[in-house]
Motif scaffolding. Structure first.
Motif, PDB file in Angstrom:
ATOM      1  N   HIS A 188       0.852  -1.192   0.000  1.00 14.86           N
ATOM      2  CA  HIS A 188       0.000   0.000   0.000  1.00 14.86           C
ATOM      3  C   HIS A 188       0.888   1.242   0.000  1.00 14.86           C
ATOM      4  O   HIS A 188       1.481   1.606   1.007  1.00 14.86           O
ATOM      5  N   GLY A 189       1.010   1.871  -1.157  1.00 17.70           N
ATOM      6  CA  GLY A 189       1.763   3.106  -1.272  1.00 17.70           C
ATOM      7  C   GLY A 189       3.257   2.932  -1.448  1.00 17.70           C
ATOM      8  O   GLY A 189       3.987   3.909  -1.498  1.00 17.70           O
ATOM      9  N   GLU A 190       3.725   1.682  -1.561  1.00 18.22           N
ATOM     10  CA  GLU A 190       5.156   1.480  -1.742  1.00 18.22           C
ATOM     11  C   GLU A 190       5.411   0.141  -2.428  1.00 18.22           C
ATOM     12  O   GLU A 190       4.549  -0.730  -2.463  1.00 18.22           O
ATOM     13  N   PHE A 191       6.608  -0.029  -2.970  1.00 16.25           N
ATOM     14  CA  PHE A 191       6.972  -1.262  -3.662  1.00 16.25           C
ATOM     15  C   PHE A 191       8.061  -1.956  -2.866  1.00 16.25           C
ATOM     16  O   PHE A 191       9.112  -1.385  -2.612  1.00 16.25           O
ATOM     17  N   ASP A 192       7.820  -3.190  -2.456  1.00 19.94           N
ATOM     18  CA  ASP A 192       8.792  -3.835  -1.572  1.00 19.94           C
ATOM     19  C   ASP A 192       9.929  -4.475  -2.379  1.00 19.94           C
ATOM     20  O   ASP A 192       9.773  -4.848  -3.542  1.00 19.94           O
ATOM     21  N   GLN A 193      11.058  -4.627  -1.727  1.00 21.05           N
ATOM     22  CA  GLN A 193      12.267  -5.085  -2.399  1.00 21.05           C
ATOM     23  C   GLN A 193      12.219  -6.564  -2.779  1.00 21.05           C
ATOM     24  O   GLN A 193      12.867  -6.986  -3.729  1.00 21.05           O
ATOM     25  N   GLY A 194      11.446  -7.345  -2.051  1.00 19.19           N
ATOM     26  CA  GLY A 194      11.291  -8.756  -2.409  1.00 19.19           C
ATOM     27  C   GLY A 194      10.613  -8.916  -3.753  1.00 19.19           C
ATOM     28  O   GLY A 194      11.044  -9.709  -4.602  1.00 19.19           O
ATOM     29  N   SER A 195       9.551  -8.149  -3.962  1.00 21.89           N
ATOM     30  CA  SER A 195       8.835  -8.202  -5.245  1.00 21.89           C
ATOM     31  C   SER A 195       9.734  -7.735  -6.390  1.00 21.89           C
ATOM     32  O   SER A 195       9.698  -8.299  -7.489  1.00 21.89           O
ATOM     33  N   LEU A 196      10.548  -6.717  -6.122  1.00 17.02           N
ATOM     34  CA  LEU A 196      11.458  -6.214  -7.153  1.00 17.02           C
ATOM     35  C   LEU A 196      12.470  -7.278  -7.555  1.00 17.02           C
ATOM     36  O   LEU A 196      12.706  -7.505  -8.753  1.00 17.02           O
ATOM     37  N   LEU A 197      13.045  -7.959  -6.564  1.00 14.99           N
ATOM     38  CA  LEU A 197      14.016  -9.025  -6.865  1.00 14.99           C
ATOM     39  C   LEU A 197      13.353 -10.153  -7.655  1.00 14.99           C
ATOM     40  O   LEU A 197      13.950 -10.707  -8.590  1.00 14.99           O
ATOM     41  N   LEU A 198      12.113 -10.474  -7.309  1.00 17.94           N
ATOM     42  CA  LEU A 198      11.371 -11.520  -8.026  1.00 17.94           C
ATOM     43  C   LEU A 198      11.165 -11.130  -9.483  1.00 17.94           C
ATOM     44  O   LEU A 198      11.449 -11.921 -10.401  1.00 17.94           O
ATOM     45  N   ILE A 199      10.690  -9.911  -9.708  1.00 15.97           N
ATOM     46  CA  ILE A 199      10.399  -9.445 -11.070  1.00 15.97           C
ATOM     47  C   ILE A 199      11.667  -9.429 -11.928  1.00 15.97           C
ATOM     48  O   ILE A 199      11.639  -9.764 -13.118  1.00 15.97           O
ATOM     49  N   GLU A 200      12.782  -9.076 -11.301  1.00 22.80           N
ATOM     50  CA  GLU A 200      14.042  -8.979 -12.052  1.00 22.80           C
ATOM     51  C   GLU A 200      14.648 -10.339 -12.381  1.00 22.80           C
ATOM     52  O   GLU A 200      15.586 -10.427 -13.182  1.00 22.80           O
ATOM     53  N   ASN A 201      14.109 -11.406 -11.789  1.00 18.99           N
ATOM     54  CA  ASN A 201      14.734 -12.722 -11.949  1.00 18.99           C
ATOM     55  C   ASN A 201      13.747 -13.819 -12.334  1.00 18.99           C
ATOM     56  O   ASN A 201      13.929 -14.985 -11.986  1.00 18.99           O
ATOM     57  N   LEU A 202      12.728 -13.447 -13.090  1.00 20.99           N
ATOM     58  CA  LEU A 202      11.752 -14.427 -13.557  1.00 20.99           C
ATOM     59  C   LEU A 202      12.213 -15.087 -14.853  1.00 20.99           C
ATOM     60  O   LEU A 202      12.877 -14.447 -15.674  1.00 20.99           O
ATOM     61  N   PRO A 203      11.829 -16.343 -15.064  1.00 19.12           N
ATOM     62  CA  PRO A 203      12.029 -16.939 -16.389  1.00 19.12           C
ATOM     63  C   PRO A 203      11.048 -16.322 -17.380  1.00 19.12           C
ATOM     64  O   PRO A 203      10.106 -15.626 -16.981  1.00 19.12           O
ATOM     65  N   ALA A 204      11.252 -16.552 -18.652  1.00 15.96           N
ATOM     66  CA  ALA A 204      10.287 -16.090 -19.666  1.00 15.96           C
ATOM     67  C   ALA A 204       8.958 -16.807 -19.441  1.00 15.96           C
ATOM     68  O   ALA A 204       8.918 -18.016 -19.225  1.00 15.96           O
ATOM     69  N   LEU A 205       7.856 -16.052 -19.473  1.00 13.55           N
ATOM     70  CA  LEU A 205       6.543 -16.614 -19.159  1.00 13.55           C
ATOM     71  C   LEU A 205       5.711 -16.838 -20.414  1.00 13.55           C
ATOM     72  O   LEU A 205       5.802 -16.073 -21.383  1.00 13.55           O
ATOM     73  N   ALA A 221       0.701  -6.888 -12.606  1.00 12.74           N
ATOM     74  CA  ALA A 221       0.685  -5.817 -13.613  1.00 12.74           C
ATOM     75  C   ALA A 221       1.975  -5.818 -14.426  1.00 12.74           C
ATOM     76  O   ALA A 221       1.955  -5.639 -15.649  1.00 12.74           O
ATOM     77  N   VAL A 222       3.112  -6.023 -13.760  1.00  8.61           N
ATOM     78  CA  VAL A 222       4.387  -6.089 -14.479  1.00  8.61           C
ATOM     79  C   VAL A 222       4.411  -7.296 -15.413  1.00  8.61           C
ATOM     80  O   VAL A 222       4.836  -7.201 -16.575  1.00  8.61           O
ATOM     81  N   LEU A 223       3.925  -8.439 -14.927  1.00  2.37           N
ATOM     82  CA  LEU A 223       3.902  -9.647 -15.758  1.00  2.37           C
ATOM     83  C   LEU A 223       3.056  -9.443 -17.011  1.00  2.37           C
ATOM     84  O   LEU A 223       3.456  -9.808 -18.121  1.00  2.37           O
TER      85      LEU A 223
END
Length: 345
Positions: A188-205, A221-223
């Motif tokens: 709520h109102g911020e982006f946590d660092q765990g989610s950022l690390l996940l998004i930066e290290n996903l396989p191709a979907l 939303a990023v996916l």
């Protein structure tokens, strides 16, 4: 089951000491309820109904004789006839403010309210927060909880859900999105660092993808922006999260399917990818059961060759569970706080 049963939370045990407040009243229970005390309360009240934003709690209550209303807000029809609110104080102050504003607007002037909560939840701030509505007094203190009674003497302002969304921009690489979230929702109102690390290290979907524990819809939303061809389900136990994720997708002109569910209970589909920054807090408690169930039952919800990718705090003991349930895993990324675990069926 007696009112002193050990199965009741400390907050409910304190409520059980104050049943005179509820005798022959039409009671609406709301907030951070984590037991079945409303069933006990129905023995003295004229009627009891529950408003909950938690799908798991709604499911359990629906099996009892208690009328349960699940959603991000209580509709006026479901508030008709209520003359007493019992509010279990949530740990997020903004969510407490949201619930007070919504419940008092729906139930109207002259409605009485009892507020209960663990002291560490910040329940003592109820006195200050309620002051605009009318008088409130502390009546009991036990089991590290406090119990208040008040009356809404002033007309509560009209409640509009749209007024409670907070917006913030999120830039990931070349993508800039607007995230919309309600009080009490993760991110709520911020982006946590765990989610950022996940998004930066996903396989191709590709194919059918699940964002489990979607919160405000940040990861989803990023996916969807990055892989517009995927069929994306966003799932959460919280109605506030589902409403937030839906609003995030509307704001960014994205398409997704939103599901209120307790782990896989409302998710019959199998997926090519299960993606999650799973929750490990429920109210004030550290709570691993939902994530452990998510991992344990993943094989039954993954297509052949399907993949599970989660981010977790390094202190959480998920590797042995991934090993046992999915036969192994690899760590796609790790920093001093989080690890990205990747397993294939």
């Amino acid at each position: 089951m007696s009112a002193n049963a050990a199965t009741f939370s400390p907050a409910s045990q304190v409520v059980a000491r104050q049943t005179d407040f509820f005798t022959d009243r039409h009671v609406l229970v709301a907030g951070e309820l984590d037991d079945l005390y409303p069933v006990e309360l129905a023995k003295v009240a004229a009627s009891v109904r529950v408003f909950t934003t938690h799908y798991g709690q709604h499911t359990v209550l629906s099996r009892s004789r208690i009328s349960s209303h699940f959603g991000a807000e209580l509709c006026a029809e479901d508030a008709k006839g209520v003359d007493m609110i019992l509010l279990y104080w949530p740990k997020a102050k903004a969510e407490a403010e949201y619930l007070l504003a919504m419940l008092l607007a729906r139930c109207g002037k002259d409605t009485e309210i009892c507020i209960v909560g663990e002291n560490r939840s910040g329940v003592r701030s109820a006195e200050k927060m309620f002051a605009a509505y009318g008088p409130i007094n502390k009546y009991d203190s036990a089991r590290r909880c406090s119990f208040f009674w008040g009356r809404c003497q002033n007309e509560a302002p009209a409640f509009q859900l749209d007024d409670w969304f907070r917006s913030y921009p999120l830039t990931i690489g070349e993508q800039t999105l607007t995230i919309r979230s309600l009080p009490g929702v993760f991110s709520h109102g911020e982006f946590d660092q765990g989610s950022l690390l996940l998004i930066e290290n996903l396989p191709a979907l590709s194919g059918r993808v699940l964002d489990f524990g979607c919160g405000a819809g940040v990861i989803g939303a990023v996916l969807k922006a990055r892989y517009p061809e995927i069929m994306l389900d966003l799932a959460d136990v919280s109605a506030l999260a589902i409403a937030s994720a839906r609003e995030t997708f509307r704001e960014n002109h994205l398409e997704g399917h939103f599901v209120a569910t307790d782990v896989y209970s409302s998710l019959p589909e199998s997926y090519d990818f299960l993606i999650s920054n799973p929750p490990f807090h429920a109210g004030l408690k550290t709570f691993y059961a939902a994530t452990e169930q998510f991992i344990e039952q993943a094989p039954a919800h993954l297509n052949e060759g399907g993949e599970l990718v989660i981010v977790a705090n390094n202190f959480l003991q998920y590797p042995p569970l991934l090993e046992r349930c999915l036969g192994g895993y690899n760590i796609r990324a790790k920093n001093n706080k989080f690890s990205i675990y990747h397993a294939k069926k």
